[in-house]
Enzyme design. Structure first.
Site, PDB file in Angstrom:
ATOM      1  N   GLU A  74      72.331  43.356 -17.937  1.00  0.00           N
ATOM      2  CA  GLU A  74      71.769  44.465 -17.251  1.00  0.00           C
ATOM      3  C   GLU A  74      72.814  45.597 -17.922  1.00  0.00           C
ATOM      4  O   GLU A  74      72.259  46.674 -18.391  1.00  0.00           O
ATOM      5  CB  GLU A  74      71.891  44.542 -16.023  1.00  0.00           C
ATOM      6  CG  GLU A  74      70.743  43.840 -15.261  1.00  0.00           C
ATOM      7  CD  GLU A  74      71.137  42.091 -15.477  1.00  0.00           C
ATOM      8  OE1 GLU A  74      72.010  41.713 -15.583  1.00  0.00           O
ATOM      9  OE2 GLU A  74      69.973  41.394 -15.194  1.00  0.00           O
ATOM     10  N   HIS A  82      66.344  39.414  -3.646  1.00  0.00           N
ATOM     11  CA  HIS A  82      65.284  40.074  -4.203  1.00  0.00           C
ATOM     12  C   HIS A  82      64.703  41.029  -3.363  1.00  0.00           C
ATOM     13  O   HIS A  82      63.512  41.074  -3.365  1.00  0.00           O
ATOM     14  CB  HIS A  82      63.928  38.690  -4.468  1.00  0.00           C
ATOM     15  CG  HIS A  82      64.649  37.868  -5.470  1.00  0.00           C
ATOM     16  ND1 HIS A  82      65.191  36.851  -5.287  1.00  0.00           N
ATOM     17  CD2 HIS A  82      64.226  38.080  -6.859  1.00  0.00           C
ATOM     18  CE1 HIS A  82      65.504  36.054  -6.198  1.00  0.00           C
ATOM     19  NE2 HIS A  82      65.023  36.773  -7.347  1.00  0.00           N
TER      20      HIS A  82
END
Ligand SMILES: Cc1ncc(C[n+]2csc(CCOP(=O)(O)OP(=O)(O)O)c2C)c(N)n1
Lengths: 337, 410
Positions: A60, A129
């Site tokens: 990321e 999540h």
């Protein structure tokens, strides 16, 4: 005009932007050939080629770091972080770099990037999540933070974000990807194809960043919400039969304070709803601003409804997620005060 | 179960600490001219040795020898000498200015001048560096005005960055110098992104990333190598190994691995190690890497082996962690003296001209300083407006910042 889901609207925004401007590039984990785990970039690689829409290594900070470099070159990267929960390795790049480049170089360099990420719970994603990290971004000067609540806004805001000269965090509530959700998890989801805001123009349009929208007019209490919670707030007002005005913030930074102040000055009451944990959440900012700007109009203390101060649980998802019941109780509380 | 002794943690230590005899016997130094110069399209696995050796051009006698020699004319070398002398004089004056309280902080390049000065000459106009704080030579060697650098250091009314950045954190798009971040390693991967963008646009410009030996431990260094190798980005990945990261010796970031250059090999990136105090070697290697990048052959990783002679910054006292005489024992010598000797050996320079040049350069630096100080120093004279605090956070000032500015009375 087509009926679209929020995923399709997001994809359409990138499609329109890539067609209009060669400098727009789209990349992230699995976004190229496969079209993203939520399919929001599906078809873009086939249409625009592998150098404008491509897969990246699982890194990321690499995704955002390279996007920053590309922006310095003159491109307009629109990157995807697969889930908001995984943006932390990129947080350094976002807060220390993207957010400050214009300021620290006195405009010598700028950073027009968009970082998209699916946020929020309600899909049985458990604690890894389901996060809503918006407050981590609204605390950072130099970033812009957007959370759309429907396909029409998602497309117009995403195009505006891509065209914006500064870095924009674009948080997509994944519970809304396929249809509006009113917090009644036991009821079937209404698809966007049956909802007014699922009607999305095919071509180019923008929605200004920094402007809230009144979703429901009312005079008794103002409910300030964004993302999934807009629909929960609407359901709560309906269920409780309270004449609530529901404001959808759409942009958290910059924030449309005028719309909030106008509404609360009229209603005298305010409930702030968000999915993220309560403590130091964005609701605290809204409550403080309402107190500063509307104190003499207030009939009751501002009340916040939010996720609990715990990680997001898997099995007890519906007890974590603020639903119409909790919002309804908060409405009753401020009405009684 | 194996009957073995209890475990113990290995914590690397430098060979010598203050009070001890400086010892660089562990630094293996190849003879000048002994390392081959491969074709630029060579595969990284065919030049693994170059990640462990040290490319050198100038020998002890001041001669340029071997396959990496000859990349610069006498005129270019004289310019290089001047650039390094200028950087050294600039450092000396600015260090003194900090001591006099004219600014809060300064970082010098003493001993490392060849790295950035020679590297700049291997790039072309339009290429972009993503530097850290010890590459001011990139600006000096590109003729960026010293007055502007000083205005930045003083945060005065003419500071191009309006007093927002720490001293020495310059920015110049025009001179291919990306705005410096105080956060180490973040810009390494940004350089790769810039290079990828250039390739996406089928441009001919290339990027250069800069990092210190200590900062290679940051995860962004590794992200950068992954992206650079995956997309074969036209980028030069520079590691300046000056032996020290503040008080921490290079062995802490490097661990047991052979060299920093060798880190490139696992990524399939051609990796070279070069004598960072040899202006000619630095230039030759940088030019090799630049040609690779420009011919779309992908990234090159270069480790510059050098020594930080001065303190880490004006806030540092190196005598607390290394022998005082360690810099004199450094086996690769002084970059300015080595190039000076080479030019004298070639008959292109002399002791007299050197002394004269030193004086001229110092005058030039002092004149720039006079001009900069006319615009103010950190605590005296003109300074940027307080209004500047609020400007330029975004392209357009949003309402909340406007409210704060008004409340503050600006
Ligand atoms: C992310 C981050 N961590 C720590 C620091 C503090 N710091 C500044 S310079 C430095 C040492 C860097 O050493 P090295 O990379 O070897 O570069 P050198 O100073 O030797 O040129 C440290 C730890 C920082 N600026 N950024």
């Amino acid at each position: 005009m087509a009926r679209m889901t929020m995923i399709e609207a997001v994809r359409s925004a990138m499609d329109v932007s890539m067609a209009r401007d060669d400098n727009v590039v789209v990349f992230g984990e699995d976004v190229g050939y496969f079209g993203g785990v939520f399919r929001s970039t599906q078809g873009l690689q086939a249409k625009y080629g592998r150098t404008r829409c491509f897969d990246t290594p699982i890194s990321e900070s690499g995704i955002v770091g390279t996007a920053i470099g590309m922006a310095a070159y003159g491109l307009k990267p629109c990157v995807e972080i697969q889930f908001a929960d995984y943006m932390y390795p990129a947080y350094d790049q976002l807060t220390q770099e993207a957010a400050r480049i214009r300021y620290r170089s006195n405009g010598d360099f700028t950073c027009p990037i968009v970082v998209r990420m699916p946020t929020g719970g309600g899909i049985f994603g458990g604690q890894t999540h389901s996060q809503s990290p918006e407050a981590l971004f609204t605390h950072v000067c130099g970033l812009k933070v957007i959370v759309p609540s429907n396909p029409y806004d998602a497309k117009g805001l995403l195009i505006a974000a891509i065209e914006d000269p500064d870095p924009v965090m674009f948080l997509e509530p994944k519970r809304l990807y396929n249809g509006p959700f009113d917090g009644h998890h036991e009821r079937p989801v209404t698809p966007w194809s049956k909802h007014d805001l699922g009607e999305v123009p095919d071509g180019h349009y923008t929605i200004p960043i920094g402007k809230a929208e009144v979703r429901r007019a009312g005079s008794a209490v103002t409910v300030v919400a964004y993302g999934t919670m807009v629909h929960v707030a609407l359901a709560a007002a309906e269920d409780a039969g309270i004449d609530a005005e529901v404001i959808d913030l759409r942009s958290l930074l910059p924030l449309d304070l005028d719309t909030i102040v106008k509404s609360v000055s009229k209603t005298g009451r305010c409930v702030v709803v968000h999915e993220a944990t309560l403590t130091s959440g964005f609701g605290a900012e809204v409550a403080a601003l309402v107190q500063e700007h509307c104190f003499y109009h207030l009939e009751a203390p501002v009340v916040r409804v939010a996720g609990w101060d715990t990680p997001y649980p898997h099995a007890q998802e519906w007890d974590y997620f603020p639903g119409p019941g909790r919002v309804g109780r908060a409405l009753a509380e401020v009405m009684e005060a | 179960m194996v009957d073995s002794a209890r475990l113990s943690l290995h914590v690397p230590e430098p060979a010598v600490r203050p009070g001890g005899q400086p010892d660089f016997s562990n630094v293996k130094i190849a003879k000048a001219g002994s390392v081959p110069r491969p074709e630029v399209d060579v595969a990284s696995e065919d030049i693994r040795d170059l990640a462990y050796s040290i490319i050198r051009v100038l020998n002890r006698d001041g001669e340029a020898v071997g396959p990496w020699a000859g990349s610069l004319s006498d005129e270019a070398l004289l310019t290089g000498l001047r650039d390094m002398m200028k950087l050294r004089a600039f450092d000396a004056r600015m260090l003194m200015a900090q001591r006099q309280g004219k600014t809060s902080f300064y970082m010098q390049h003493l001993g490392e001048e060849a790295v950035s000065c020679a590297f700049r000459k291997a790039l072309e106009k339009g290429d972009m560096n993503f530097p850290t704080y010890r590459q001011a030579g990139l600006l000096i060697a590109d003729d960026y005005p010293m007055v502007e650098m000083m205005n930045q250091i003083y945060s005065n009314e003419s500071d191009p960055l309006r007093g927002r950045q720490l001293p020495i954190m310059y920015s110049s798009k025009e001179h291919g110098f990306f705005t410096i971040s105080g956060n180490l390693a973040t810009q390494y991967v940004q350089a790769v992104g810039w290079a990828m963008a250039s390739a996406i646009k089928n441009d001919s410009r290339i990027a250069a990333a800069w990092i210190g030996d200590g900062s290679t431990a940051e995860s962004d260094f590794h992200s950068a190598l992954v992206f650079a190798s995956t997309y074969k980005a036209p980028v030069i990945l520079n590691i300046v190994n000056n032996q020290w990261a503040i008080s921490t010796f290079q062995g802490i970031a490097r661990g047991g691995s052979g060299t920093f250059a060798a880190r490139g090999l696992g990524f399939g990136i051609p990796a070279l190690r070069v004598d960072g105090n040899d202006y000619l070697a630095v230039h030759a290697v940088a030019r090799w890497a630049a040609e690779r990048a420009r011919r779309n052959l992908g990234p090159t990783l270069i480790e510059y082996v050098t020594y930080r002679v001065g303190a880490h910054s004006t806030s540092d006292d190196p005598s607390a962690y290394r022998p005082k005489t360690e810099s004199e024992a450094w086996p690769l010598g002084d970059p300015v003296l080595r190039l000076k000797k080479h030019l004298i050996v070639k008959g292109a320079w002399s002791e007299e001209r050197h002394v004269q040049a030193e004086a001229e350069i110092m005058d030039e630096v002092i004149e720039a300083q006079r001009q900069a100080e006319a615009h103010g120093t950190l605590h005296a004279g003109g300074r940027p407006s307080v209004r500047d605090i609020f400007e330029g956070v975004y392209a357009e000032m949003p309402p909340h910042i406007r409210r704060q500015r008004q409340k503050a009375g600006y």
